[in-house]
Every structure is written in structure tokens, then in C-alpha cells.
Design a protein around this motif. Structure first.
Motif, PDB file in Angstrom:
ATOM      1  N   GLU A  44       0.836  -1.209   0.000  1.00 49.63           N
ATOM      2  CA  GLU A  44       0.000   0.000   0.000  1.00 49.63           C
ATOM      3  C   GLU A  44       0.871   1.259   0.000  1.00 49.63           C
ATOM      4  N   LYS A  45       1.993   1.224   0.733  1.00 48.51           N
ATOM      5  CA  LYS A  45       2.903   2.363   0.767  1.00 48.51           C
ATOM      6  C   LYS A  45       3.581   2.566  -0.590  1.00 48.51           C
ATOM      7  N   LEU A  46       3.826   1.462  -1.305  1.00 47.96           N
ATOM      8  CA  LEU A  46       4.509   1.549  -2.602  1.00 47.96           C
ATOM      9  C   LEU A  46       3.564   1.850  -3.760  1.00 47.96           C
ATOM     10  N   LYS A  47       2.279   1.796  -3.511  1.00 49.61           N
ATOM     11  CA  LYS A  47       1.296   1.973  -4.577  1.00 49.61           C
ATOM     12  C   LYS A  47       1.447   3.321  -5.284  1.00 49.61           C
ATOM     13  N   GLU A  48       1.567   4.388  -4.513  1.00 46.27           N
ATOM     14  CA  GLU A  48       1.664   5.722  -5.107  1.00 46.27           C
ATOM     15  C   GLU A  48       2.944   5.902  -5.925  1.00 46.27           C
ATOM     16  N   PRO A  49       4.140   5.550  -5.370  1.00 45.70           N
ATOM     17  CA  PRO A  49       5.349   5.685  -6.206  1.00 45.70           C
ATOM     18  C   PRO A  49       5.305   4.788  -7.460  1.00 45.70           C
ATOM     19  N   LEU A  50       4.712   3.617  -7.328  1.00 43.73           N
ATOM     20  CA  LEU A  50       4.634   2.732  -8.491  1.00 43.73           C
ATOM     21  C   LEU A  50       3.680   3.269  -9.553  1.00 43.73           C
ATOM     22  N   SER A  51       2.648   3.977  -9.122  1.00 47.11           N
ATOM     23  CA  SER A  51       1.701   4.524 -10.098  1.00 47.11           C
ATOM     24  C   SER A  51       2.314   5.672 -10.897  1.00 47.11           C
ATOM     25  N   LEU A  52       3.438   6.216 -10.429  1.00 45.92           N
ATOM     26  CA  LEU A  52       4.138   7.261 -11.175  1.00 45.92           C
ATOM     27  C   LEU A  52       5.087   6.684 -12.225  1.00 45.92           C
ATOM     28  N   ASP A  53       5.320   5.370 -12.166  1.00 45.85           N
ATOM     29  CA  ASP A  53       6.214   4.716 -13.125  1.00 45.85           C
ATOM     30  C   ASP A  53       5.573   4.716 -14.510  1.00 45.85           C
ATOM     31  N   VAL A  54       6.381   4.985 -15.525  1.00 46.35           N
ATOM     32  CA  VAL A  54       5.894   5.083 -16.901  1.00 46.35           C
ATOM     33  C   VAL A  54       5.288   3.758 -17.382  1.00 46.35           C
ATOM     34  N   HIS A  55       5.907   2.650 -17.008  1.00 43.88           N
ATOM     35  CA  HIS A  55       5.484   1.352 -17.504  1.00 43.88           C
ATOM     36  C   HIS A  55       4.387   0.715 -16.643  1.00 43.88           C
ATOM     37  N   LEU A  56       4.365   1.012 -15.367  1.00 46.48           N
ATOM     38  CA  LEU A  56       3.444   0.348 -14.441  1.00 46.48           C
ATOM     39  C   LEU A  56       2.182   1.132 -14.115  1.00 46.48           C
ATOM     40  N   HIS A  57       2.120   2.392 -14.473  1.00 52.06           N
ATOM     41  CA  HIS A  57       1.050   3.252 -13.964  1.00 52.06           C
ATOM     42  C   HIS A  57      -0.358   2.701 -14.228  1.00 52.06           C
ATOM     43  N   GLY A  58      -0.597   2.031 -15.318  1.00 54.52           N
ATOM     44  CA  GLY A  58      -1.932   1.500 -15.621  1.00 54.52           C
ATOM     45  C   GLY A  58      -2.202   0.142 -14.996  1.00 54.52           C
ATOM     46  N   GLN A  59      -1.166  -0.506 -14.502  1.00 54.54           N
ATOM     47  CA  GLN A  59      -1.300  -1.876 -14.000  1.00 54.54           C
ATOM     48  C   GLN A  59      -1.169  -2.011 -12.485  1.00 54.54           C
ATOM     49  N   VAL A  60      -0.863  -0.946 -11.787  1.00 50.01           N
ATOM     50  CA  VAL A  60      -0.561  -1.018 -10.355  1.00 50.01           C
ATOM     51  C   VAL A  60      -1.729  -1.592  -9.560  1.00 50.01           C
ATOM     52  N   ALA A  61      -2.934  -1.093  -9.776  1.00 47.37           N
ATOM     53  CA  ALA A  61      -4.098  -1.565  -9.013  1.00 47.37           C
ATOM     54  C   ALA A  61      -4.343  -3.043  -9.272  1.00 47.37           C
ATOM     55  N   ASN A  62      -4.232  -3.444 -10.532  1.00 45.28           N
ATOM     56  CA  ASN A  62      -4.441  -4.855 -10.893  1.00 45.28           C
ATOM     57  C   ASN A  62      -3.367  -5.744 -10.273  1.00 45.28           C
ATOM     58  N   LEU A  63      -2.110  -5.310 -10.313  1.00 45.56           N
ATOM     59  CA  LEU A  63      -1.016  -6.082  -9.714  1.00 45.56           C
ATOM     60  C   LEU A  63      -1.196  -6.231  -8.200  1.00 45.56           C
ATOM     61  N   CYS A  64      -1.576  -5.155  -7.542  1.00 42.69           N
ATOM     62  CA  CYS A  64      -1.788  -5.210  -6.084  1.00 42.69           C
ATOM     63  C   CYS A  64      -2.933  -6.156  -5.746  1.00 42.69           C
ATOM     64  N   GLU A  65      -3.990  -6.104  -6.529  1.00 43.38           N
ATOM     65  CA  GLU A  65      -5.125  -7.006  -6.297  1.00 43.38           C
ATOM     66  C   GLU A  65      -4.719  -8.465  -6.520  1.00 43.38           C
ATOM     67  N   GLN A  66      -3.937  -8.732  -7.552  1.00 42.46           N
ATOM     68  CA  GLN A  66      -3.483 -10.097  -7.813  1.00 42.46           C
ATOM     69  C   GLN A  66      -2.568 -10.608  -6.705  1.00 42.46           C
ATOM     70  N   ILE A  67      -1.712  -9.748  -6.183  1.00 38.87           N
ATOM     71  CA  ILE A  67      -0.829 -10.145  -5.076  1.00 38.87           C
ATOM     72  C   ILE A  67      -1.669 -10.470  -3.844  1.00 38.87           C
ATOM     73  N   ARG A  68      -2.660  -9.647  -3.558  1.00 37.08           N
ATOM     74  CA  ARG A  68      -3.540  -9.884  -2.409  1.00 37.08           C
ATOM     75  C   ARG A  68      -4.311 -11.187  -2.589  1.00 37.08           C
ATOM     76  N   ASN A  69      -4.863 -11.419  -3.790  1.00 38.02           N
ATOM     77  CA  ASN A  69      -5.611 -12.646  -4.063  1.00 38.02           C
ATOM     78  C   ASN A  69      -4.726 -13.877  -3.923  1.00 38.02           C
ATOM     79  N   LYS A  70      -3.506 -13.793  -4.419  1.00 40.68           N
ATOM     80  CA  LYS A  70      -2.564 -14.908  -4.309  1.00 40.68           C
ATOM     81  C   LYS A  70      -2.249 -15.198  -2.847  1.00 40.68           C
TER      82      LYS A  70
END
Length: 171
Positions: A44-70
Motif C-alpha cells: 500500500e505504501k509503494l502503490k503511489e510511487p509505483l503509479s508514477l512509473d511510466v510502464h506500471l502506472h496502468g497496471q498497479v491496481a491490478n497487480l496489487c489485487e493479484q498479489i492480495r488474491n494470491k
């Protein structure tokens, strides 16, 4: 967890990269050590800095949800039943949110379980392994009996010299 451990944490190439990003290293170690609340708090703390990444910005929420589900699936894997209260505590959330997440995972067929919403218990719904094992044993024993009968018949035919013999004609 072992796959993440082997391919991510134990890999020499990734180890050097992880040393440059200690937050991600700690997150991965927490995930592999089943400390899901700490892992998800770090995520959750890394979510904001990761959303600023050029390559990850559109996938951050989906990646976090997949990690939580796993994490939820891995948490439940060794149990036949587990209290949703304990799961909610392990994932640092409330029971109702945990029940909704688990219901969603069951609907997506990522988790094979049933929810007792009255008692707030999650029960594994495994196939009847005893029945399938018994049926497999019956099939194998039937095959064995058939092949044994065939071998005995062949042995008796050879013993009594019963068979078709080719007679060669002289020219």
C-alpha cells in the motif's frame, strides 16, 4: 511461495536489483514468510510511487489485487476450514470485506471453498479423494486380473502344445 523464493529472492541477478530497492525486497520476504499484513501494508505504501512509473502506472491496481488474491489463496491452502475472523486479522481487514473478497475468489474459481456466512468459516470443498482412489484401485485390480488370466491361458496352451503350426511344404 517457493517459486517466488527461488526465482526472485534466491536469484543472483534479482538479488542485486533487490538490494537497490529494499522496500520491494522486504515486501517479497514478507510474502514468502506468510506475513501478509506486513506485506500488504508495504504494498500500500509503494502503490503511489509505483503509479508514477511510466510502464506500471496502468497496471498497479491490478497487480496489487493479484498479489492480495494470491496471498489469500496461499493462506487458505493448508486448511480444511479456517475462520474468516482469523483471515481478516492476518490480512489486516474486517470480516465483511474478507468475506466479499473470498466470495469473489470462489466465483472466479481461484479458491475451491464454501463460506458458512452464519458462523463466518471458510470450508475447503475438495473432491472426494477416497472414492476416486477406491475406483482407481478397482480398475487397476481388474486390469491385473484380466492380464493374469490371459497369461495363464497362454501358458496352458503352450504346455499342451495347442496352437497353429505352419507346415512347410517341400518343393
Amino acid at each position: 511461495r517457493t517459486e517466488v523464493q527461488q526465482k526472485f529472492l534466491d536469484s543472483q541477478t534479482f538479488r542485486e536489483c533487490l538490494d537497490m530497492a529494499p522496500q520491494i525486497r522486504d515486501l517479497a520476504i514478507d510474502f514468502c514468510s506468510c506475513r501478509y499484513a506486513a506485506c500488504l501494508a508495504s504494498l500500500e505504501k509503494l502503490k503511489e510511487p509505483l503509479s508514477l512509473d511510466v510502464h506500471l502506472h496502468g497496471q498497479v491496481a491490478n497487480l496489487c489485487e493479484q498479489i492480495r488474491n494470491k496471498g489469500i489463496v496461499q493462506y487458505f491452502a493448508p486448511f480444511l476450514s479456517v475462520s474468516l475472523h482469523r483471515m481478516a486479522e492476518a490480512f489486516n481487514t474486517d470480516v465483511e470485506s474478507m468475506q466479499r473478497e473470498v466470495a469473489k475468489l470462489i466465483g472466479q474459481r481461484q479458491l475451491e471453498a464454501k463460506i458458512d456466512s452464519h458462523r463466518k468459516i471458510l470450508h475447503a470443498s475438495h473432491a472426494d479423494h477416497r472414492r476416486s482412489t477406491y475406483q482407481n484401485a478397482l480398475r487397476v485390480s481388474g486390469d491385473f486380473l484380466d492380464s493374469t488370466h490371459g497369461l495363464i491361458l497362454r501358458m496352458n496352451l503352450l504346455k499342451h502344445d495347442f496352437g497353429v503350426h505352419l507346415v512347410r511344404q517341400k518343393k
